[in-house]
Design an enzyme around this catalytic site. Structure first.
Site, PDB file in Angstrom:
ATOM      1  N   TYR A 132      34.944 -15.657 -11.669  1.00  0.00           N
ATOM      2  CA  TYR A 132      34.404 -14.327 -11.366  1.00  0.00           C
ATOM      3  C   TYR A 132      33.434 -13.875 -12.466  1.00  0.00           C
ATOM      4  O   TYR A 132      32.357 -13.385 -12.188  1.00  0.00           O
ATOM      5  CB  TYR A 132      35.551 -13.322 -11.221  1.00  0.00           C
ATOM      6  N   LYS A 148      13.168 -17.304  -0.881  1.00  0.00           N
ATOM      7  CA  LYS A 148      11.852 -17.944  -0.863  1.00  0.00           C
ATOM      8  C   LYS A 148      11.631 -18.707  -2.168  1.00  0.00           C
ATOM      9  O   LYS A 148      11.530 -19.920  -2.157  1.00  0.00           O
ATOM     10  CB  LYS A 148      10.768 -16.888  -0.662  1.00  0.00           C
ATOM     11  N   PHE A 178      11.082  -3.589  16.955  1.00  0.00           N
ATOM     12  CA  PHE A 178      10.696  -5.000  17.054  1.00  0.00           C
ATOM     13  C   PHE A 178      11.900  -5.931  16.929  1.00  0.00           C
ATOM     14  O   PHE A 178      11.870  -7.054  17.404  1.00  0.00           O
ATOM     15  CB  PHE A 178       9.605  -5.363  16.041  1.00  0.00           C
ATOM     16  N   ASP A 180       6.326  -8.838  -8.090  1.00  0.00           N
ATOM     17  CA  ASP A 180       7.181  -9.362  -7.019  1.00  0.00           C
ATOM     18  C   ASP A 180       6.841 -10.842  -6.880  1.00  0.00           C
ATOM     19  O   ASP A 180       5.773 -11.206  -6.372  1.00  0.00           O
ATOM     20  CB  ASP A 180       6.926  -8.606  -5.707  1.00  0.00           C
ATOM     21  N   ARG A 232       3.401  -9.607  14.553  1.00  0.00           N
ATOM     22  CA  ARG A 232       3.070  -8.704  13.444  1.00  0.00           C
ATOM     23  C   ARG A 232       1.883  -7.865  13.902  1.00  0.00           C
ATOM     24  O   ARG A 232       0.758  -8.092  13.534  1.00  0.00           O
ATOM     25  CB  ARG A 232       2.727  -9.497  12.176  1.00  0.00           C
ATOM     26  N   PHE A 262       5.193  -4.438   0.817  1.00  0.00           N
ATOM     27  CA  PHE A 262       6.046  -5.240   1.674  1.00  0.00           C
ATOM     28  C   PHE A 262       7.031  -4.257   2.320  1.00  0.00           C
ATOM     29  O   PHE A 262       7.342  -3.230   1.736  1.00  0.00           O
ATOM     30  CB  PHE A 262       6.774  -6.327   0.866  1.00  0.00           C
ATOM     31  N   THR A 263       7.510  -4.586   3.523  1.00  0.00           N
ATOM     32  CA  THR A 263       8.328  -3.616   4.293  1.00  0.00           C
ATOM     33  C   THR A 263       9.482  -3.027   3.471  1.00  0.00           C
ATOM     34  O   THR A 263       9.606  -1.809   3.349  1.00  0.00           O
ATOM     35  CB  THR A 263       8.911  -4.314   5.536  1.00  0.00           C
TER      36      THR A 263
HETATM   37  C1  LIG Z   1      11.057 -11.517   1.553  1.00  0.00           C
HETATM   38  C2  LIG Z   1      10.398 -10.670   0.565  1.00  0.00           C
HETATM   39  C3  LIG Z   1      11.093  -9.620  -0.074  1.00  0.00           C
HETATM   40  C4  LIG Z   1      12.521  -9.272   0.275  1.00  0.00           C
HETATM   41  O1  LIG Z   1      13.393 -10.308  -0.021  1.00  0.00           O
HETATM   42  P1  LIG Z   1      14.771 -10.498   0.789  1.00  0.00           P
HETATM   43  O2  LIG Z   1      15.459 -11.603   0.052  1.00  0.00           O
HETATM   44  O3  LIG Z   1      14.429 -10.827   2.195  1.00  0.00           O
HETATM   45  O4  LIG Z   1      15.519  -9.208   0.675  1.00  0.00           O
HETATM   46  C5  LIG Z   1      10.393  -8.875  -1.003  1.00  0.00           C
HETATM   47  N1  LIG Z   1       9.096  -9.127  -1.283  1.00  0.00           N
HETATM   48  C6  LIG Z   1       8.423 -10.114  -0.690  1.00  0.00           C
HETATM   49  C7  LIG Z   1       6.992 -10.360  -1.049  1.00  0.00           C
HETATM   50  C8  LIG Z   1       9.028 -10.910   0.265  1.00  0.00           C
HETATM   51  O5  LIG Z   1       8.318 -11.888   0.871  1.00  0.00           O
END
Ligand SMILES: *Cc1c(COP(=O)(O)O)cnc(C)c1O
Length: 482
Positions: free
Chosen positions: A80, A266, A455, A223, A389, A132-133
């Site tokens: 842990y 990613k 969506f 980011d 999109r 980003f969203t």
């Molecule tokens: C996917 C993504 C995020 C969010 O990451 P999650 O692991 O899906 O929460 C933030 N910024 C960028 C540029 C992304 O492509």
């Protein structure tokens, strides 16, 4: 991919890996695909994976792992607190980014949650190259304002600009003047700018942004979710980076920033996420939020297996031959589609290939969701799942009026090391067929429209019987082929 010269034949991107685990795919016949699309309400999010041939919905959490990543997962230290796995990950991040402090999180948006909670307060602005969203949602939830300062070239669909993700420095200065330096929470640069087609910024642009931030005492946050693609484009498109290794470009990038956060779904081909911080005081402000929202400080919601895979995946990201597979496959797909006249976003970026539905089917009004219609038509024609999109991904005004999107795109994501070149060729072939038969494609209308995130859950139907006609034409042209 290696830079191997070909004798005689047309050059193709050459993989520098072999595939040792495979997953069987299904390609249902076209009539069944129409049935499945109808059952899914013409929404690709509602399709079941069993009915999909090539899943190009996203690159999140679906990249192929290496044998070394899989092996590392077997030796994870499952405790842990204070696990050796955590130490290995922390060490790897310090080594790559040169920042001393690290906070683990369960995924990228959790980093945004923590950063926004600590740095954003009502009325403060966050200038960024592009939103980003999830980033925008967390900033506005804290009462902050997103200021989008991408260079004008960033929004041109067809372009030869190699760095469409660059921030406009003039706009940045004007924004700082407007709010005053104390009115700016932080400046955010997104690598491999997701929503404008996986487009990179140059290292030079990041240096210019960093200088303006330093002059004004404003923290610069990176980011780095799509950093691997950005690094590849720095190396191949930016003259002064050509002689640098990926590791050197990474360190130069990091040296310009105060905070680096990422989604490990990613970056590093694993799961999870994290925040790297240079400044101790800022680290200490964010730290209490990790046990509160994520998990204890040495796992932050990640499993130890994910953390082991991530540590190795980060190391492999420093290898040009590992990170160039995605961008090179995408460039191949974009080139092939352009040759066949299919409208796409150019230049090719990272993440995936973005088909311009606005130009592809310019006879469908935006109120009938051309990008949604094209995504449905592509699934019917090929079994390939892409992501809408465009206007469908927007939300109506409170009075019910539609907000029409700037661009109507179908995104075909290219998960890293997952598809073969023949599968990419198949995608190109079916898109070219659809393009030649584009007049058959018609619009969509809602039959169930949720108020938020329509969506994801919304269901639609074709405005006419165009989908039956498309299937009939498919049978005419392809005989009894799948
Ligand atoms: C996917 C993504 C995020 C969010 O990451 P999650 O692991 O899906 O929460 C933030 N910024 C960028 C540029 C992304 O492509």
């Amino acid at each position: 991919m290696a830079t191997v010269k070909f004798y005689g034949n047309e050059p193709v991107p050459l993989e520098m890996h072999k595939v040792r685990i495979v997953q069987k795919l299904n390609l249902p016949p076209v009539e069944r695909r129409l049935e499945k699309m109808t059952e899914a309400g013409n929404n690709t999010f509602l399709l079941r994976n069993d009915d999909i041939f090539l899943d190009m919905l996203t690159d999140s959490g679906v990249n192929a792992m290496s044998d070394r990543q899989q092996a590392a997962m077997m030796v994870a230290d499952d405790s842990y607190a204070g696990s050796a796995t955590y130490s290995r990950l922390e060490h790897q991040l310090r080594d790559i980014f040169g920042m001393h402090y690290f906070l683990p999180t369960h995924q990228g948006r959790a980093c945004e949650h923590i950063l926004a909670k600590v740095l954003v307060s009502p009325g403060k602005a966050v200038p960024m190259n592009y939103h980003f969203t999830t980033t925008k949602a967390h900033i506005t939830l804290q009462g902050g304002v997103v200021e989008e300062l991408v260079s004008d070239a960033g929004l041109e669909v067809v372009s030869v600009n190699p760095f469409k993700g660059n921030m406009d420095i003039g706009k940045l200065r004007a924004t700082i003047e407007k709010y005053g330096p104390e009115g700016i929470a932080f400046v955010r640069m997104e690598s491999g700018t997701n929503l404008i087609g996986g487009q990179p910024f140059s290292l030079q642009n990041l240096a210019d942004v960093s200088n303006v931030c330093k002059e004004n005492g404003i923290p610069l946050v990176l980011d780095a979710s799509l950093l691997a693609d950005n690094l590849y484009f720095n190396k191949t498109r930016e003259e002064h980076c050509k002689s640098l290794s990926i590791r050197e470009i990474t360190r130069r990038t990091a040296d310009l920033c105060d905070v680096i956060y990422f989604s490990a779904r990613k970056l590093g081909c694993a799961r999870g996420g994290g925040i790297c911080v240079r400044d101790q005081a800022l680290f200490e402000k964010m730290r209490p939020l990790v046990p509160l929202y994520e998990g204890f400080l040495t796992y932050g919601g990640m499993s130890v297996r994910e953390m082991e895979a991530l540590a190795v995946g980060l190391e492999e990201t420093m290898d040009e031959e590992m990170i160039n597979q995605g961008p090179q496959f995408i460039a191949y797909m974009v080139d092939q589609l352009q040759e066949r006249g299919v409208p796409v976003i150019t230049p090719a970026g990272g993440l995936g290939c973005h088909v311009d539905a606005g130009r592809f089917i310019d006879h469908i009004p935006q109120a009938q969701y051309p990008a949604g219609a094209l995504a449905a038509a592509l699934y019917i024609a090929s079994g390939i799942r892409g992501m809408e999109r465009g206007t469908l991904s927007e939300q109506r005004e409170p009075d019910g009026r539609e907000i029409f999107a700037n661009m109507e795109l179908v995104r075909l994501a290219m998960p890293r090391r997952v598809f073969t070149l023949s599968q990419v060729k198949y995608a190109v072939d079916r898109l070219a067929w659809l393009y030649d038969n584009r007049k058959l494609i018609g619009g969509l209308q809602f039959i169930e429209e949720p108020e938020v995130l329509r969506f994801f859950y919304g269901r639609l139907k074709p405005v006419s019987d165009w989908q039956n006609k498309l299937v009939a034409k498919f049978r005419e042209d392809f005989g009894d082929s799948l």
